[in-house]
Every structure is written in C-alpha cells, then in structure tokens.
Design a protein around this motif. Structure first.
Motif, PDB file in Angstrom:
ATOM      1  N   PHE A  76       0.863  -1.167   0.000  1.00 42.19           N
ATOM      2  CA  PHE A  76       0.000   0.000   0.000  1.00 42.19           C
ATOM      3  C   PHE A  76       0.907   1.227   0.000  1.00 42.19           C
ATOM      4  CE2 PHE A  76      -2.804  -3.174   2.125  1.00 42.19           C
ATOM      5  CZ  PHE A  76      -3.809  -3.200   1.167  1.00 42.19           C
ATOM      6  N   GLU A  77       0.941   1.926  -1.115  1.00 43.34           N
ATOM      7  CA  GLU A  77       1.807   3.096  -1.262  1.00 43.34           C
ATOM      8  C   GLU A  77       0.919   4.338  -1.194  1.00 43.34           C
ATOM      9  OE1 GLU A  77       5.430   4.677  -4.109  1.00 43.34           O
ATOM     10  OE2 GLU A  77       3.921   3.359  -4.960  1.00 43.34           O
ATOM     11  N   ASP A  78       0.575   4.721   0.024  1.00 40.72           N
ATOM     12  CA  ASP A  78      -0.528   5.659   0.195  1.00 40.72           C
ATOM     13  C   ASP A  78      -0.336   6.440   1.481  1.00 40.72           C
ATOM     14  OD1 ASP A  78      -2.935   6.892  -0.325  1.00 40.72           O
ATOM     15  OD2 ASP A  78      -4.165   5.094  -0.071  1.00 40.72           O
ATOM     16  N   ILE A  79      -0.944   7.608   1.534  1.00 45.13           N
ATOM     17  CA  ILE A  79      -0.895   8.436   2.728  1.00 45.13           C
ATOM     18  C   ILE A  79      -1.917   7.973   3.749  1.00 45.13           C
ATOM     19  CG2 ILE A  79      -1.395  10.780   3.542  1.00 45.13           C
ATOM     20  CD1 ILE A  79       0.049  11.711   0.924  1.00 45.13           C
ATOM     21  N   ALA A  80      -3.128   7.681   3.314  1.00 44.27           N
ATOM     22  CA  ALA A  80      -4.179   7.167   4.197  1.00 44.27           C
ATOM     23  C   ALA A  80      -5.266   6.546   3.335  1.00 44.27           C
ATOM     24  CB  ALA A  80      -4.775   8.276   5.055  1.00 44.27           C
ATOM     25  N   PRO A  81      -5.915   5.471   3.812  1.00 44.59           N
ATOM     26  CA  PRO A  81      -7.050   4.919   3.066  1.00 44.59           C
ATOM     27  C   PRO A  81      -8.255   5.839   3.174  1.00 44.59           C
ATOM     28  CG  PRO A  81      -6.760   3.748   5.139  1.00 44.59           C
ATOM     29  CD  PRO A  81      -5.622   4.709   5.034  1.00 44.59           C
ATOM     30  N   ARG A  82      -9.143   5.765   2.172  1.00 40.63           N
ATOM     31  CA  ARG A  82     -10.321   6.620   2.108  1.00 40.63           C
ATOM     32  C   ARG A  82     -11.590   5.770   2.185  1.00 40.63           C
ATOM     33  NH1 ARG A  82      -6.451   6.693  -0.575  1.00 40.63           N
ATOM     34  NH2 ARG A  82      -5.013   8.458  -0.562  1.00 40.63           N
ATOM     35  N   VAL A  83     -12.470   6.081   3.127  1.00 43.85           N
ATOM     36  CA  VAL A  83     -13.731   5.365   3.283  1.00 43.85           C
ATOM     37  C   VAL A  83     -14.809   6.136   2.534  1.00 43.85           C
ATOM     38  CG1 VAL A  83     -15.468   4.533   4.899  1.00 43.85           C
ATOM     39  CG2 VAL A  83     -13.040   4.397   5.493  1.00 43.85           C
ATOM     40  N   ALA A  84     -15.374   5.535   1.507  1.00 46.87           N
ATOM     41  CA  ALA A  84     -16.409   6.178   0.688  1.00 46.87           C
ATOM     42  C   ALA A  84     -17.153   5.091  -0.075  1.00 46.87           C
ATOM     43  CB  ALA A  84     -15.796   7.186  -0.282  1.00 46.87           C
ATOM     44  N   ASP A  85     -18.343   5.433  -0.532  1.00 49.71           N
ATOM     45  CA  ASP A  85     -19.123   4.511  -1.363  1.00 49.71           C
ATOM     46  C   ASP A  85     -18.594   4.609  -2.792  1.00 49.71           C
ATOM     47  OD1 ASP A  85     -20.949   2.982  -2.711  1.00 49.71           O
ATOM     48  OD2 ASP A  85     -22.686   4.228  -2.238  1.00 49.71           O
ATOM     49  N   ALA A  86     -17.746   3.672  -3.178  1.00 50.49           N
ATOM     50  CA  ALA A  86     -17.075   3.742  -4.476  1.00 50.49           C
ATOM     51  C   ALA A  86     -17.925   3.215  -5.618  1.00 50.49           C
ATOM     52  CB  ALA A  86     -15.761   2.963  -4.433  1.00 50.49           C
ATOM     53  N   ASP A  87     -18.900   2.365  -5.345  1.00 50.61           N
ATOM     54  CA  ASP A  87     -19.682   1.752  -6.420  1.00 50.61           C
ATOM     55  C   ASP A  87     -21.146   2.186  -6.434  1.00 50.61           C
ATOM     56  OD1 ASP A  87     -20.594   0.414  -4.210  1.00 50.61           O
ATOM     57  OD2 ASP A  87     -19.749  -1.536  -4.767  1.00 50.61           O
ATOM     58  N   GLY A  88     -21.518   3.105  -5.550  1.00 44.88           N
ATOM     59  CA  GLY A  88     -22.867   3.642  -5.577  1.00 44.88           C
ATOM     60  C   GLY A  88     -23.938   2.717  -5.050  1.00 44.88           C
ATOM     61  N   ASP A  89     -23.553   1.684  -4.279  1.00 44.10           N
ATOM     62  CA  ASP A  89     -24.561   0.753  -3.767  1.00 44.10           C
ATOM     63  C   ASP A  89     -25.073   1.136  -2.384  1.00 44.10           C
ATOM     64  OD1 ASP A  89     -22.424   0.130  -2.150  1.00 44.10           O
ATOM     65  OD2 ASP A  89     -22.447  -2.035  -2.573  1.00 44.10           O
ATOM     66  N   GLY A  90     -24.617   2.269  -1.854  1.00 46.35           N
ATOM     67  CA  GLY A  90     -25.056   2.721  -0.551  1.00 46.35           C
ATOM     68  C   GLY A  90     -24.217   2.236   0.603  1.00 46.35           C
ATOM     69  N   ALA A  91     -23.261   1.338   0.352  1.00 42.76           N
ATOM     70  CA  ALA A  91     -22.385   0.816   1.397  1.00 42.76           C
ATOM     71  C   ALA A  91     -20.975   1.363   1.216  1.00 42.76           C
ATOM     72  CB  ALA A  91     -22.359  -0.714   1.357  1.00 42.76           C
ATOM     73  N   ASP A  93     -17.006   1.619   1.017  1.00 43.37           N
ATOM     74  CA  ASP A  93     -15.859   0.825   0.596  1.00 43.37           C
ATOM     75  C   ASP A  93     -14.596   1.534   1.079  1.00 43.37           C
ATOM     76  OD1 ASP A  93     -17.436  -0.992  -1.352  1.00 43.37           O
ATOM     77  OD2 ASP A  93     -17.876   1.017  -2.103  1.00 43.37           O
ATOM     78  N   VAL A  94     -13.443   0.949   0.786  1.00 44.02           N
ATOM     79  CA  VAL A  94     -12.171   1.582   1.107  1.00 44.02           C
ATOM     80  C   VAL A  94     -11.371   1.725  -0.182  1.00 44.02           C
ATOM     81  CG1 VAL A  94     -10.088   1.524   2.508  1.00 44.02           C
ATOM     82  CG2 VAL A  94     -12.195   0.519   3.386  1.00 44.02           C
ATOM     83  N   ILE A  95     -10.919   2.947  -0.461  1.00 44.93           N
ATOM     84  CA  ILE A  95     -10.182   3.238  -1.683  1.00 44.93           C
ATOM     85  C   ILE A  95      -8.727   3.474  -1.311  1.00 44.93           C
ATOM     86  CG2 ILE A  95      -9.986   4.816  -3.640  1.00 44.93           C
ATOM     87  CD1 ILE A  95     -13.105   5.394  -2.673  1.00 44.93           C
ATOM     88  N   VAL A  96      -7.815   2.764  -1.980  1.00 43.04           N
ATOM     89  CA  VAL A  96      -6.400   2.783  -1.613  1.00 43.04           C
ATOM     90  C   VAL A  96      -5.531   2.899  -2.862  1.00 43.04           C
ATOM     91  CG1 VAL A  96      -6.883   1.303   0.390  1.00 43.04           C
ATOM     92  CG2 VAL A  96      -6.125   0.265  -1.758  1.00 43.04           C
ATOM     93  N   VAL A  97      -4.276   3.227  -2.648  1.00 40.91           N
ATOM     94  CA  VAL A  97      -3.265   3.110  -3.691  1.00 40.91           C
ATOM     95  C   VAL A  97      -2.462   1.851  -3.399  1.00 40.91           C
ATOM     96  CG1 VAL A  97      -1.308   4.178  -4.855  1.00 40.91           C
ATOM     97  CG2 VAL A  97      -3.124   5.619  -3.916  1.00 40.91           C
ATOM     98  N   GLU A  98      -2.510   0.912  -4.323  1.00 38.80           N
ATOM     99  CA  GLU A  98      -1.798  -0.360  -4.176  1.00 38.80           C
ATOM    100  C   GLU A  98      -0.781  -0.479  -5.304  1.00 38.80           C
ATOM    101  OE1 GLU A  98      -2.860  -5.133  -4.152  1.00 38.80           O
ATOM    102  OE2 GLU A  98      -4.297  -3.705  -3.311  1.00 38.80           O
ATOM    103  N   THR A  99       0.427  -0.883  -4.955  1.00 41.69           N
ATOM    104  CA  THR A  99       1.530  -0.840  -5.921  1.00 41.69           C
ATOM    105  C   THR A  99       2.158  -2.209  -6.122  1.00 41.69           C
ATOM    106  OG1 THR A  99       2.026   1.475  -5.448  1.00 41.69           O
ATOM    107  CG2 THR A  99       3.807   0.163  -6.367  1.00 41.69           C
TER     108      THR A  99
END
Length: 244
Positions: A76-91, A93-99
C-alpha cells in the motif's frame, strides 16, 4: 414448495451476507506494518505498508495482509485509506493506492464480501516501477447518477487527471486532462479534492507548475478547467475547498 422456500431463504441470506450482514458497514480504515521492500519514498517519511485494517459498525477489525495474498510483493503506497461509497450501492468501501513493485501503482477498491474484506475492483497498474498516482476523490461528477473516481496519474511526471466511472462489472475510464497536479515529491499530504459550491462538484488541483489553483468539471465525458486563484500553500487549497 418447501424446497423453493428454502432456496429463496438461502438466496436472501447470501445477499445479506455479501456485505457482511444487513446492518454491518465499514466505518474506518488505517494502514499497518511499515515496509522497506519498495523504497520509492515518494511520500516523505511515510513508508509503504503491508496491512489494511478496517473497522466495521459491529465493532470488528478486519485485515488484509498483502504478504499473505496472491500478490505478496504488493504494497500500500498511500498516505491514508479513504472510506467512501465507491460503487454507488449505498455501502462504504475503502479506496487505496496499491503498488506492484514492477508495474507501479493502481487505484484499488476493497469491500465487504461474505463477511470478509476483499479487493473488489481496481484500475490497471501504471505499468512501470516507481510510478505513482495520487487520489482526488469520489463523487457523481457529471450528474449522470453514476459514481466517479478521480486521481492524478504520476503527479510529478505525467500530471494527468483521470476519471473512472462505475459500471456493471467494474470501472471504465471516461475522461483525462493533462496539466494538473496534487502532490509534490516528499509531501506527506495529497492536496486538493472535490468541492461543491452550489453548482455541482468540481475537482480542485494545482496547475502543473504549482502557480495556480484550478477547478475542473466533468461535463459528459469531457473535463474542463478554470483558474480560481493563485497557489499560496496549503491554506489556499483549504480556502478553495471551503468555497472561499
């Protein structure tokens, strides 16, 4: 009839379990276990990490340890993970930079599936070692009812804004724009983000030379930018995101 009822019950139970249960959601995320296996160090003193830890609404902590997966050399090459609904299903998700150490970074989405945290979708890797991307944010950027994810591809080199839209089966790239950036080598923050000042969402970044702040809109499948003021450090980003 009993068999049909049983099958219907199992199907419903499976759907409920797909996101960890009908009332279980992701409420927080963090990285753990710093590494020295991929010495890119693009984020200053922030080291790459091996583990994504997610807190759920029922009090559990779920972890993904990349060293134990199918791609044990990933980080994980990232500053911090982001919690957001990435797929629009109402739940959430976690969005990350993976290398991948040979293919560079990708934007990846981790979701709850059958009570576990799994890598659900991802953009392609950039394609070369020591090549990185800096996330911007998640929103329906053009008002079409579909969730969009934005990042700056190689903010120190290509300086290209890329927008991906959620579609059945995964992500599709819908727009690109050159000449923007949101990170400088060694910075321990990713600058800018997405704002809505009352007229729809805009992506806030710097110009490629860091002299100007830009607000960029997605209109259909086209990105257009306008200048919103000089870049005068982090405070200018904060003011722009606050619509000042």
């Amino acid at each position: 009839m009993r068999l049909a009822a049983a099958l219907a019950y199992l199907a419903a139970a499976g759907c409920a379990a797909a996101d960890g249960g009908p009332d279980v959601s992701i409420v927080g995320a963090r990285y753990e276990v710093p590494l020295d296996t991929y010495p890119h160090r693009i984020m200053g003193s922030i080291r790459e990490k091996a583990v994504l830890a997610v807190t759920t609404s029922d009090g559990r902590t779920l972890r993904v340890d990349l060293r134990e997966g199918l791609e044990p050399d990933h980080v994980f090459e990232d500053i911090a993970p982001r919690v957001a609904d990435a797929d629009g299903d109402g739940a959430a998700d976690v969005i990350v930079v993976e290398t991948d150490p040979q293919l560079g970074a990708q934007l990846a989405i981790y979701s709850l599936r059958l009570g576990a945290l799994v890598k659900a979708h991802a953009t392609p890797h950039i394609g070369q070692r020591f090549r990185w991307l800096a996330p911007v944010g998640v929103a329906d950027l053009n008002g079409d009812g579909v969730t969009d994810l934005a990042y700056v591809d190689r903010p120190h080199l290509a300086r290209t804004l890329r927008v991906w839209s959620w579609a059945a089966g995964g992500l599709t790239e819908v727009a690109t724009l050159e000449g923007v950036t949101n990170h400088r080598i060694g910075d321990e923050v990713i600058s800018g983000g997405i704002r809505d000042c009352g007229d729809g969402p805009e992506i806030v970044t710097a110009s490629a030379d860091w002299t100007i702040l830009l607000a960029t809109r997605l209109e259909g499948d086209r990105l257009t930018s306008r200048e919103i003021g000089p870049h005068e450090g982090r405070q200018s980003f904060a003011a722009a995101l606050a619509c000042r």
